[in-house]
Write a protein that holds these residues in place. Structure first.
Motif, mmCIF file in Angstrom:
data_model
loop_
_atom_site.group_PDB
_atom_site.id
_atom_site.type_symbol
_atom_site.label_atom_id
_atom_site.label_comp_id
_atom_site.label_asym_id
_atom_site.label_seq_id
_atom_site.Cartn_x
_atom_site.Cartn_y
_atom_site.Cartn_z
ATOM 1 N N ALA A 93 18.629 36.545 7.093
ATOM 2 C CA ALA A 93 17.772 37.037 8.180
ATOM 3 C C ALA A 93 17.483 38.508 7.918
ATOM 4 C CB ALA A 93 18.462 36.861 9.514
ATOM 5 N N LEU A 94 16.217 38.889 7.979
ATOM 6 C CA LEU A 94 15.847 40.290 7.733
ATOM 7 C C LEU A 94 15.808 41.107 9.009
ATOM 8 C CD1 LEU A 94 12.953 39.864 5.127
ATOM 9 C CD2 LEU A 94 15.340 40.443 4.703
ATOM 10 N N VAL A 95 15.697 40.439 10.121
ATOM 11 C CA VAL A 95 15.741 41.155 11.393
ATOM 12 C C VAL A 95 16.733 40.486 12.320
ATOM 13 C CG1 VAL A 95 13.372 42.054 11.395
ATOM 14 C CG2 VAL A 95 13.824 39.794 12.311
ATOM 15 N N MET A 96 17.322 41.302 13.168
ATOM 16 C CA MET A 96 18.178 40.764 14.218
ATOM 17 C C MET A 96 17.396 40.922 15.511
ATOM 18 S SD MET A 96 22.024 41.902 15.019
ATOM 19 C CE MET A 96 22.951 41.124 16.326
ATOM 20 N N ALA A 97 17.331 39.872 16.280
ATOM 21 C CA ALA A 97 16.607 40.012 17.543
ATOM 22 C C ALA A 97 17.423 40.902 18.476
ATOM 23 C CB ALA A 97 16.359 38.650 18.161
ATOM 24 N N SER A 98 16.765 41.435 19.471
ATOM 25 C CA SER A 98 17.489 42.305 20.408
ATOM 26 C C SER A 98 17.256 41.777 21.819
ATOM 27 C CB SER A 98 17.043 43.749 20.235
ATOM 28 O OG SER A 98 15.641 43.810 20.139
ATOM 29 N N SER A 99 16.603 42.570 22.625
ATOM 30 C CA SER A 99 16.359 42.123 23.990
ATOM 31 C C SER A 99 15.240 41.079 24.011
ATOM 32 C CB SER A 99 15.953 43.333 24.823
ATOM 33 O OG SER A 99 15.983 43.024 26.185
ATOM 34 N N THR A 100 15.318 40.157 24.921
ATOM 35 C CA THR A 100 14.215 39.209 25.087
ATOM 36 C C THR A 100 12.998 39.975 25.618
ATOM 37 O OG1 THR A 100 14.946 38.730 27.330
ATOM 38 C CG2 THR A 100 15.726 37.253 25.600
ATOM 39 N N VAL A 101 11.814 39.415 25.424
ATOM 40 C CA VAL A 101 10.622 40.045 26.005
ATOM 41 C C VAL A 101 10.546 39.548 27.449
ATOM 42 C CG1 VAL A 101 8.140 40.429 25.822
ATOM 43 C CG2 VAL A 101 9.489 40.027 23.762
#
Lengths: 62, 526
Positions: free
Chosen positions: A52-60
């Motif tokens: 995975a190249l990005v880690m998700a953070s807060s939901t939109v």
């Protein structure tokens, strides 16, 4: 445009790759954050690495 | 254009023994020897064969293709007559996953994780979430009552009731370390991009039902990242010493899971309703603009964080005082370096005059390309907004004033432009849409609307359809007759400062030019 389901049937009729092996129902194949798990689940060739190249953070928020 | 090629957003490169596929969200490193053993697959990866043309007996190849298809790595055709909603779903999955990659690689997230963003930046982000939540009920109600697709609109009567109170139930910033009263959060003047997003949702709710559903789906689908989200909240709480701040946010996420909002929206895509491809492109463009506002808001949060380490809110103007040291809105939207109190004013025209005299209303921009698509869009949209305002006029005086303004504006359009008024044109930049939406949403309040378009007429002298003397005189006369109390004067000053921000953002050198690669995908950053 051809519908996805038709495309699969067409591909199958032509002897191509689809449909592939069964995937457990609970697997969401479209989730980009699950790429590593999905690569294992789908038994991609030995030596494949999924990262995975990005880690998700807060939901939109909505 | 054929369907089923590998999208441009998946970059293929070869290093040593590895063939690497890089999507905006992930990377797959495949053994080169294995890839070489499947010539069709190799051709697919080099975009010489489509997905369906790959003939391979190998299960592993099938599974790889299946994964790539599900992750949205395939191209779609843009030269077909129409798409069904069932067909739009995989197209949007491809776009959505690319957008997630852009959204979640934004630098603001690591700054928050590490606690490197100042307290001002942190609070700006927290309040931004409050407004995102607050706008859900607004736009959902607009969609329910005004959507051009009443069948889908009906579903949003219940959705509205499920959403409208969540902002106050979960998103006030209540923590001893931050000391932010609810009223301060509620009064906060939204970041330009945050407001632009909310207003774009309102526009789409009325004029572009598909775009509205796509963005709602985009938002609700982020629930699939709830594990990451929990980790992120814990990291931010630890970094800033704000334990339990996100407990209510987490409760909201659990509620979303319980209400299965994403699934409910997904059901809409099971419909066999068809949409013309030109409409699909239009809706994807509208949705892209909304998405772009989400990203621009993250940029603006970083800017707020860098500008001040101490907490300085974007507050509405009070007592006609504009103080850049205590109000981030003033700091961001004016040239002021010291506090200034405007004189007592009695009419809307007084406010305009006082602000003009002190260069607090944007100055005319010379040399703007008046033939640009943005300007063409803004001219037409402004005229439509004037007619909309006329439709909401209540008094005879309002009807006459707005009628005259509509007359002036309409007559300033070329015959071709007059013919285009019935069509919903689109701008070339997201910033132009933000400006148009800002003006349009005032249409239900004739006095405020006239105040804003009067400023616009004076600022955008090279392209505004309101630049003739009759129009300016009508506006000045109307505003002179609008007597205001002190609170209303402050409200107009605040709105003028917001307009200044939108105008400045539209004029920046590198605005957000609308993308058009929905069907083929594009390389990250291009």
């Amino acid at each position: 445009m051809t519908k996805h389901v038709d495309k699969r049937a067409e591909a199958e009729a032509q002897g191509s790759a689809l449909p592939a092996t069964e995937t457990p129902n609970d697997a969401d194949l479209s989730n980009p954050r699950k790429i590593s798990e999905l690569a294992k689940l789908l038994q991609l060739p030995k030596g494949t690495t999924a990262t995975a190249l990005v880690m998700a953070s807060s939901t939109v928020v909505r | 254009m054929l369907q089923g090629f590998l999208r441009q957003s998946v970059e293929v490169s070869e290093f040593g023994d590895v063939v690497s596929l890089a999507h905006p969200c992930w990377k797959l490193d495949l053994p080169r020897q294995w890839v070489s053993g499947a010539p069709d697959l190799e051709k697919f990866l080099h975009r010489r064969l489509t997905f369906s043309q790959v003939a391979s007996p190998r299960t592993e190849t099938c599974n790889l293709l299946r994964l790539l298809e599900a992750q949205g790595c395939l191209t779609f055709m843009d030269d077909v007559e129409s798409y069904s909603l069932q067909e739009i779903r995989p197209l949007f999955t491809a776009i959505r996953n690319e957008w997630y990659g852009i959204y979640y690689r934004h630098p603001v997230w690591n700054l928050l994780r590490q606690g490197s963003l100042s307290k001002n930046g942190l609070v700006t982000w927290l309040i931004y979430n409050y407004f995102l939540s607050r706008s859900a009920g607004n736009s959902s109600a607009r969609f329910a009552t005004r959507s051009r697709n009443p069948a889908f609109g009906r579903a949003f009567y219940r959705e509205t009731l499920e959403e409208y109170s969540h902002f106050s139930d979960y998103y006030f910033v209540r923590h001893a370390q931050l000391n932010l009263p609810d009223a301060a959060v509620d009064r906060y003047v939204q970041l330009p991009a945050s407001l632009a997003f909310c207003q774009q949702m309102l526009r789409m709710a009325e004029t572009d039902w598909l775009a509205y559903i796509l963005i709602a789906f985009f938002q609700e689908s982020t629930i699939q990242f709830s594990d990451d989200c929990r980790t992120f909240y814990n990291e931010v709480e630890n970094s800033y010493g704000i334990k339990h701040l996100f407990d209510p946010w987490w409760k909201h996420i659990e509620l979303d899971i319980e209400f299965t909002h994403a699934k409910k929206l997904e059901i809409i895509f099971e419909s066999d309703e068809r949409v013309s491809t030109s409409e699909v492109i239009r809706s994807l463009t509208s949705a892209w603009i909304a998405f772009r506002f989400l990203v621009l808001a993250l940029d603006q949060i970083i800017i707020e964080g860098q500008r001040d380490t101490n907490l300085i809110l974007r507050s509405p103007i009070a007592d006609r005082r504009l103080d850049p040291a205590t109000n981030a809105l003033v700091k961001n939207s004016t040239h002021l370096t010291q506090s200034l109190q405007l004189p007592a004013m009695h009419t809307a025209h007084d406010v305009h005059a006082a602000m003009s005299q002190r260069q607090l209303i944007g100055t005319p921009e010379p040399g703007r390309d008046t033939t640009s698509a943005d300007v063409k869009f803004l001219r037409l949209d402004l005229v439509r907004s004037i007619y909309r305002a006329l439709s909401y006029a209540e008094t005879g005086e309002e009807v006459v004033a707005l009628g005259r303004i509509a007359e002036c504006a309409f007559e300033s359009l070329s015959p071709w432009e007059q013919g285009e008024l019935g069509n919903d044109a689109q701008p070339t930049t997201a910033e132009a849409m933000a400006l148009a939406n800002f003006v349009c949403e005032f249409a239900t309040h004739p006095m405020e609307f006239c105040f804003v378009i009067h400023s616009l007429a004076g600022t955008c002298t090279d392209w505004s359809p309101l630049r003739n003397e009759k129009c300016t005189a009508t506006l000045a006369h109307f505003l002179s007759g609008r007597e205001l109390d002190a609170k209303c004067c402050d409200g107009l000053i605040t709105k003028q400062l917001q307009l200044n921000e939108h105008l400045r953002n539209w004029r920046i050198k590198n605005p957000s030019v609308v993308t058009s690669d929905f069907f083929q995908g594009s390389r990250l950053g291009s």
